[in-house]
Design an enzyme around this catalytic site. Sequence first.
Site, PDB file in Angstrom:
ATOM      1  N   CYS A  65       0.867  -1.185   0.000  1.00  0.00           N
ATOM      2  CA  CYS A  65       0.000   0.000   0.000  1.00  0.00           C
ATOM      3  C   CYS A  65       0.898   1.228   0.000  1.00  0.00           C
ATOM      4  O   CYS A  65       2.083   1.128  -0.326  1.00  0.00           O
ATOM      5  CB  CYS A  65      -0.978  -0.029   1.176  1.00  0.00           C
ATOM      6  SG  CYS A  65      -0.209   0.049   2.809  1.00  0.00           S
ATOM      7  N   ASN A  98       2.368   1.507   4.235  1.00  0.00           N
ATOM      8  CA  ASN A  98       2.683   0.250   4.932  1.00  0.00           C
ATOM      9  C   ASN A  98       2.438   0.369   6.446  1.00  0.00           C
ATOM     10  O   ASN A  98       3.174  -0.182   7.257  1.00  0.00           O
ATOM     11  CB  ASN A  98       4.137  -0.194   4.643  1.00  0.00           C
ATOM     12  CG  ASN A  98       4.474  -1.607   5.116  1.00  0.00           C
ATOM     13  OD1 ASN A  98       5.622  -1.892   5.457  1.00  0.00           O
ATOM     14  ND2 ASN A  98       3.513  -2.493   5.146  1.00  0.00           N
ATOM     15  N   ASP A 123      -8.310   3.806   1.266  1.00  0.00           N
ATOM     16  CA  ASP A 123      -7.303   4.239   2.225  1.00  0.00           C
ATOM     17  C   ASP A 123      -8.026   4.690   3.500  1.00  0.00           C
ATOM     18  O   ASP A 123      -8.755   5.680   3.476  1.00  0.00           O
ATOM     19  CB  ASP A 123      -6.520   5.394   1.604  1.00  0.00           C
ATOM     20  CG  ASP A 123      -5.418   5.897   2.507  1.00  0.00           C
ATOM     21  OD1 ASP A 123      -5.407   5.502   3.691  1.00  0.00           O
ATOM     22  OD2 ASP A 123      -4.587   6.672   2.037  1.00  0.00           O
ATOM     23  N   CYS A 169      -1.323   0.942   7.392  1.00  0.00           N
ATOM     24  CA  CYS A 169      -2.760   0.665   7.583  1.00  0.00           C
ATOM     25  C   CYS A 169      -3.214  -0.597   6.848  1.00  0.00           C
ATOM     26  O   CYS A 169      -3.536  -1.602   7.481  1.00  0.00           O
ATOM     27  CB  CYS A 169      -3.611   1.845   7.099  1.00  0.00           C
ATOM     28  SG  CYS A 169      -3.364   3.353   8.054  1.00  0.00           S
ATOM     29  N   ARG A 170      -3.261  -0.551   5.507  1.00  0.00           N
ATOM     30  CA  ARG A 170      -3.860  -1.643   4.738  1.00  0.00           C
ATOM     31  C   ARG A 170      -2.941  -2.843   4.571  1.00  0.00           C
ATOM     32  O   ARG A 170      -3.336  -3.984   4.864  1.00  0.00           O
ATOM     33  CB  ARG A 170      -4.305  -1.132   3.349  1.00  0.00           C
ATOM     34  CG  ARG A 170      -5.444  -0.147   3.405  1.00  0.00           C
ATOM     35  CD  ARG A 170      -5.604   0.603   2.104  1.00  0.00           C
ATOM     36  NE  ARG A 170      -4.474   1.518   1.872  1.00  0.00           N
ATOM     37  CZ  ARG A 170      -4.304   2.246   0.776  1.00  0.00           C
ATOM     38  NH1 ARG A 170      -5.171   2.168  -0.209  1.00  0.00           N
ATOM     39  NH2 ARG A 170      -3.273   3.052   0.675  1.00  0.00           N
ATOM     40  N   SER A 171      -1.729  -2.642   4.045  1.00  0.00           N
ATOM     41  CA  SER A 171      -0.877  -3.814   3.756  1.00  0.00           C
ATOM     42  C   SER A 171      -0.439  -4.568   5.020  1.00  0.00           C
ATOM     43  O   SER A 171      -0.297  -5.799   4.958  1.00  0.00           O
ATOM     44  CB  SER A 171       0.317  -3.450   2.866  1.00  0.00           C
ATOM     45  OG  SER A 171       1.137  -2.484   3.443  1.00  0.00           O
TER      46      SER A 171
HETATM   47  P1  4NP Z   1      -1.731   2.879   4.067  1.00  0.00           P
HETATM   48  O1  4NP Z   1      -2.401   4.223   4.630  1.00  0.00           O
HETATM   49  O2  4NP Z   1      -1.225   3.211   2.696  1.00  0.00           O
HETATM   50  O3  4NP Z   1      -2.880   1.927   4.039  1.00  0.00           O
HETATM   51  O4  4NP Z   1      -0.636   2.500   5.041  1.00  0.00           O
HETATM   52  C1  4NP Z   1      -1.753   5.448   4.684  1.00  0.00           C
HETATM   53  C2  4NP Z   1      -0.813   5.684   5.662  1.00  0.00           C
HETATM   54  C3  4NP Z   1      -0.206   6.919   5.751  1.00  0.00           C
HETATM   55  C4  4NP Z   1      -0.539   7.921   4.839  1.00  0.00           C
HETATM   56  C5  4NP Z   1      -1.463   7.675   3.853  1.00  0.00           C
HETATM   57  C6  4NP Z   1      -2.059   6.423   3.763  1.00  0.00           C
HETATM   58  N1  4NP Z   1       0.051   9.189   4.945  1.00  0.00           N
HETATM   59  O5  4NP Z   1      -0.367  10.097   4.219  1.00  0.00           O
HETATM   60  O6  4NP Z   1       0.997   9.349   5.750  1.00  0.00           O
END
Ligand code: 4NP
Length: 150
Positions: free
Chosen positions: A7, A10, A122, A12-14
């Site tokens: 994702c 790295n 997201d 939240c989702r992955s």
């Molecule tokens: P992820 O979510 O891609 O599922 O880990 C996010 C984590 C951090 C951010 C965006 C999405 N950020 O903007 O820092």
Amino acid sequence: MKILMVCLGNICRSPLAHGIMEKFVADKNLDWEIDSAGTSKWHNGEGPDPRSIAVAHKNNIDISRQVSRSISKMDLEYYDYIFAMDRSNLKDIKELAQENQLHKIHLFLPFGKVEEIDEVPDPYYTLGFDYVYDLINQANKNIVEILINQ
Ligand code: 4NP
């Protein structure tokens, strides 16, 4: 089988896709290697978002010891399947890949035959962690069956 979940951050989702898939693999005694990475390096060295840790914990999965890292060209060589949580991730991973590695890279939900939606939203700025967990769980469940039977 070596699988990488990817994702943006790295955190939240992955990490959820990674932890849930590890549980399926352990339950089925499969000798598969699972990891996760981000297309950004914004959260390198950090643990998962507390909301992802909490929703995993609620489902008896511990992802608290995972550490965020960014995807590298070596990952594209090493892993057999690289799953992108959304189209933006897919595009970024493909830009890193060589022509002969493109076949390894897939959009996660369609490969997992989840039909209601084709990208994992997201959840970083929303409260959709339970919904995201359910989507990822369903896709992983289907992916295990697809890859076992291929
Ligand atoms: P992820 O979510 O891609 O599922 O880990 C996010 C984590 C951090 C951010 C965006 C999405 N950020 O903007 O820092």
